[in-house]
Enzyme design. Structure first.
Site, PDB file in Angstrom:
ATOM      1  N   LYS A  87      58.157  19.872  44.938  1.00 26.55           N
ATOM      2  CA  LYS A  87      58.105  20.325  43.607  1.00 26.55           C
ATOM      3  C   LYS A  87      56.484  20.587  43.210  1.00 26.55           C
ATOM      4  O   LYS A  87      55.911  20.214  42.248  1.00 26.55           O
ATOM      5  CB  LYS A  87      58.575  19.307  42.297  1.00 26.55           C
ATOM      6  CG  LYS A  87      60.189  18.981  42.410  1.00 26.55           C
ATOM      7  CD  LYS A  87      60.762  20.374  42.551  1.00 26.55           C
ATOM      8  CE  LYS A  87      60.747  21.222  41.234  1.00 26.55           C
ATOM      9  NZ  LYS A  87      61.628  22.411  41.427  1.00 26.55           N
ATOM     10  N   HIS A 141      59.067  19.749  53.534  1.00 23.59           N
ATOM     11  CA  HIS A 141      58.465  18.705  52.742  1.00 23.59           C
ATOM     12  C   HIS A 141      57.836  17.518  53.596  1.00 23.59           C
ATOM     13  O   HIS A 141      57.298  16.369  53.048  1.00 23.59           O
ATOM     14  CB  HIS A 141      59.375  18.145  51.619  1.00 23.59           C
ATOM     15  CG  HIS A 141      59.826  19.241  50.602  1.00 23.59           C
ATOM     16  ND1 HIS A 141      58.853  20.001  50.031  1.00 23.59           N
ATOM     17  CD2 HIS A 141      61.207  19.446  50.156  1.00 23.59           C
ATOM     18  CE1 HIS A 141      59.483  20.883  49.385  1.00 23.59           C
ATOM     19  NE2 HIS A 141      61.042  20.686  49.329  1.00 23.59           N
ATOM     20  N   SER A 176      58.062  17.149  37.250  1.00 30.28           N
ATOM     21  CA  SER A 176      58.990  18.356  37.922  1.00 30.28           C
ATOM     22  C   SER A 176      59.987  17.752  38.764  1.00 30.28           C
ATOM     23  O   SER A 176      61.160  18.251  38.706  1.00 30.28           O
ATOM     24  CB  SER A 176      58.155  19.465  38.535  1.00 30.28           C
ATOM     25  OG  SER A 176      58.600  20.572  39.043  1.00 30.28           O
TER      26      SER A 176
END
Length: 302
Positions: free
Chosen positions: A55, A115, A145
């Site tokens: 995010k 990620h 988020s």
């Protein structure tokens, strides 16, 4: 609007995963259970890796990178959803194709996202001297988020309440681990590898300037009109209405955008609508302790 892009998935639901530790970093079970496949991945010298903490503008950068790579050809960038054009490297969620399966089918130069914290990126990326575009977002907006993302997707563990999730985030007990460790690790590695380190807030402030940085890093020379086209088509308002970018091709059993849109706000400073005064004070104290020895500085944190 949900599209009939994956008819074989209609009606399927995903059971929220448990977190499992890998080298002290928590991951959803669907990552941890497939770690050998991730660790032994063989990168190619011309692979391009997009790395972010979750995010932090990942999908935004994927769309920009694809537009740069396709010389601003908008039609080509609608050839498939963004998660197929630039696959999620450590994605292993049945019955969708895995990220590595999609990558293995791609012709070079391949583009992919991850990620992973720097220490868990497969060694072959560094052995092959691959390029990485890293995007970091200020901790508070990233946290907000990430909370809303957990609410709407069954691929993440149950978030609990906002205050519970806030505590988990601060302690690094969320998927992909500590935001602090992630951004500091990549920041410290940026001069050792071919890493372009960008800030979400800078891209929001001046997308044209940051897109030019990405194009130069990718060794792409683009005409001015192409740059302007990329700026427009990678804007939040355009992307949120683009089914090939906004994840509406994913059925509600996986992501329920009636709970929260995948592309929710894309703003800087939305954290001010979520943190209480006391939460903000606690977070600021914790943040200062975590970042005290790092030269990495973010805007829009206080």
């Amino acid at each position: 609007m949900e599209l009939d892009y994956h008819p074989e998935l209609q009606g399927l639901t995903v059971r929220r995963p448990q977190l499992k530790l890998l080298q002290d970093v928590p991951f959803p079970a669907w990552v941890a259970d497939n770690w050998e496949t991730v660790k032994t991945f063989q990168a190619r010298p011309d692979d391009l890796l997009i790395a972010t903490y979750p995010k932090s503008g990942t999908t935004w950068i994927q769309e920009i990178v694809d537009l740069i790579n396709e010389n601003g050809d908008v039609k080509m960038c609608k050839r498939a959803p963004v998660y197929e054009r630039i696959p999620f490297f450590e994605f292993f969620l049945d019955p969708l194709p895995t990220g590595i399966e999609l990558i293995d089918k791609m012709a070079s130069p391949r583009m992919m996202k991850t990620h992973l914290p720097i220490q868990l990126v497969p060694k072959s990326f560094w052995e092959q001297d691959c390029k990485t575009i890293l995007v970091a977002r200020n901790a508070k907006d990233c946290l907000v988020s990430y909370f809303h993302f957990h609410r709407m997707t069954e691929s993440m563990p149950e978030p609990g309440t906002w205050s519970e999730f806030l505590q988990k985030f601060m302690k690094g007990r969320v998927s992909w681990g500590s935001w602090y460790d992630h951004v500091k690790g990549w920041w410290e590695a940026k001069d050792k590898h071919r890493i372009l380190f960008l800030f979400y807030e800078d891209i929001k402030e001046n997308p044209r300037r940051e897109i030019l940085k990405m194009a130069k890093f990718m060794e792409k020379v683009l005409e001015q009109d192409v740059i302007e086209k990329i700026v427009h088509h990678s804007s939040f308002d355009v992307m949120k209405d683009n089914p090939m970018a906004n994840y509406t091709t994913i059925p509600t059993g996986f992501m329920d955008q009636n709970i929260s849109r995948f592309m929710r706000k894309g703003e800087v400073g939305d954290w001010k609508n979520h943190f209480t005064v006391s939460q903000n004070e606690d977070f600021d104290e914790h943040y200062a302790r975590q970042m005290v020895h790092s030269s990495l500085k973010f805007r829009n944190v206080l």
